[in-house]
Design a protein around this motif. Structure first.
Motif, short mmCIF file in Angstrom:
data_model
loop_
_atom_site.label_atom_id
_atom_site.label_comp_id
_atom_site.label_asym_id
_atom_site.label_seq_id
_atom_site.Cartn_x
_atom_site.Cartn_y
_atom_site.Cartn_z
N PHE A 35 0.84 -1.20 0.00
CA PHE A 35 0.00 0.00 0.00
C PHE A 35 0.88 1.25 0.00
CE2 PHE A 35 -4.06 -1.95 1.34
CZ PHE A 35 -3.61 -3.16 1.83
N TYR A 37 0.07 5.29 1.34
CA TYR A 37 -0.84 6.25 1.95
C TYR A 37 -0.18 7.61 2.00
CZ TYR A 37 -4.10 2.70 3.73
OH TYR A 37 -5.03 1.69 3.84
N GLN A 39 -0.22 11.31 4.11
CA GLN A 39 -0.64 11.96 5.35
C GLN A 39 -0.32 13.45 5.24
OE1 GLN A 39 1.16 10.81 9.19
NE2 GLN A 39 -0.90 10.76 10.04
N GLY A 43 -3.19 15.44 9.18
CA GLY A 43 -2.99 14.22 9.96
C GLY A 43 -3.75 13.01 9.50
N GLU A 44 -4.78 13.18 8.70
CA GLU A 44 -5.59 12.02 8.30
C GLU A 44 -4.89 11.25 7.19
OE1 GLU A 44 -9.64 13.00 8.13
OE2 GLU A 44 -10.25 11.14 7.15
N LEU A 45 -4.80 9.95 7.34
CA LEU A 45 -4.16 9.10 6.33
C LEU A 45 -5.10 8.88 5.16
CD1 LEU A 45 -2.43 6.64 8.75
CD2 LEU A 45 -1.26 7.81 6.89
N PHE A 91 3.57 7.22 3.17
CA PHE A 91 3.92 5.96 3.82
C PHE A 91 3.68 4.80 2.87
CE2 PHE A 91 4.73 7.23 8.12
CZ PHE A 91 3.96 8.37 8.32
N SER A 95 1.13 -5.79 3.99
CA SER A 95 0.09 -6.44 4.78
C SER A 95 -0.19 -7.84 4.29
CB SER A 95 -1.20 -5.62 4.69
OG SER A 95 -2.29 -6.33 5.20
N LEU A 99 -1.30 -4.11 8.81
CA LEU A 99 -0.40 -3.24 8.07
C LEU A 99 0.90 -3.01 8.84
CD1 LEU A 99 -2.86 -0.53 6.70
CD2 LEU A 99 -1.47 -2.08 5.33
N TRP A 101 4.19 -0.67 8.57
CA TRP A 101 4.45 0.60 7.91
C TRP A 101 5.94 0.93 7.85
CZ3 TRP A 101 0.20 3.87 6.54
CH2 TRP A 101 -1.03 3.39 6.96
N GLY A 102 6.32 1.63 6.78
CA GLY A 102 7.62 2.27 6.76
C GLY A 102 7.58 3.53 7.63
N ALA A 103 8.74 4.14 7.76
CA ALA A 103 8.85 5.33 8.62
C ALA A 103 8.32 6.59 7.94
CB ALA A 103 10.29 5.54 9.04
N TYR B 35 -4.24 1.79 15.44
CA TYR B 35 -2.82 2.07 15.29
C TYR B 35 -2.44 3.20 16.22
CZ TYR B 35 -3.18 -0.59 10.96
OH TYR B 35 -3.39 -1.59 10.04
N GLY B 42 6.02 6.21 11.59
CA GLY B 42 4.88 5.57 10.96
C GLY B 42 3.97 4.94 12.01
N PHE B 103 -8.93 5.38 6.96
CA PHE B 103 -8.61 5.89 8.28
C PHE B 103 -9.51 7.03 8.71
CE2 PHE B 103 -4.73 3.78 9.67
CZ PHE B 103 -4.39 3.09 8.52
N GLY B 104 -9.73 7.09 10.00
CA GLY B 104 -10.38 8.23 10.61
C GLY B 104 -9.37 9.33 10.89
N PRO B 105 -9.83 10.45 11.41
CA PRO B 105 -8.95 11.59 11.65
C PRO B 105 -8.03 11.41 12.85
CG PRO B 105 -11.16 12.07 12.41
CD PRO B 105 -11.24 10.76 11.71
#
Lengths: 111, 112
Positions: A35, A37, A39, A43-45, A91, A95, A99, A101-103, B35, B42, B103-105
């Motif tokens: 995946f 993503y 951000q 802040g929302e992915l 990111f 998965s 998931l 994740w990378g940094a 998460y 991350g 995702f949510g906020p």
């Protein structure tokens, strides 16, 4: 164990340049998903793309393209003709059901 | 259609207290994942629930617990809060366990 490496901590380019974000993963699974993503500062992915391990076809969606190479365990993401609104942390994740994740890579697009 | 919602958006607690975070998935989604995202890193997987059953658990202490309700909403509980628990807590929903997660906020938790 699964691991995702995004070696580029931060990339800064001028608007309209092309930019590639690297992602390398490690896994023992034969079936898995990859995946990307986004951000933004809010802040929302935001989900960008999912690929399964059996589909190595490259994908293009507008200015975004993804290059999946199983032989090198890489799933790189290219933005063509970057725009200021592309500025965000990106990111890569792996998965099979959870998931990993990378940094993240912080992308800064300067006007 | 409503996306994933989380409440509260921000929370300030002191060490030793308990906190409950809530998440409502997208309608029709049966899987919820939690998460923890510390600033500059991350997200780290905490739990996944599918059809009200725990399907996976990350490397978090037993102070962290969760559950999923019949309407597929979920709660994350953290007991005996530590300063290191300060983070953005993200909830994601998906149709099934391996599908793309939305995702949510997030809930921003600050432990003083």
């Amino acid at each position: 164990a699964q691991k995702v490496t995004q070696a580029q901590t931060e990339i800064s380019v001028v608007e309209k340049e092309d930019v590639t974000l690297d992602c390398v993963y490690e896994t023992r699974d034969t079936t898995y998903y990859l995946f990307w993503y986004k951000q933004p500062p809010s802040g929302e992915l935001v989900f960008l793309i999912r690929r399964n391990s059996f589909d190595e076809q490259n994908e293009i969606s507008g200015r975004y393209s993804w290059n999946f190479q199983k032989s090198t365990s890489s799933f790189n993401f290219t933005i063509t003709a970057s725009q200021v609104v592309d500025s965000a942390v990106y990111f890569c994740a792996h998965s099979n059901y959870q998931l990993i994740w990378g940094a993240g890579t912080k992308l800064i697009i300067k006007p | 259609d409503a996306g994933v919602t989380q409440s509260p958006t921000h929370l300030i607690k002191t060490r030793g207290q308990h906190v409950t975070l809530r998440c409502s998935p997208i309608s029709g989604h049966k899987s919820v994942s939690w998460y923890q995202q510390v600033l500059g890193q991350g997200p780290q997987f905490i739990f996944q629930y599918y059809e009200k059953e725990e399907r996976g658990r990350g490397n978090f202490p037993d102070r962290f617990s969760a559950r999923q309700f019949p309407n597929y909403s979920s709660e994350l509980n953290v007991n005996a809060l530590l300063l290191g628990d300060s983070a953005l807590y993200l909830c994601a929903s998906s149709l099934g366990g391996g599908d793309e997660q939305f995702f949510g906020p997030g809930t921003r938790l600050t432990v003083l």
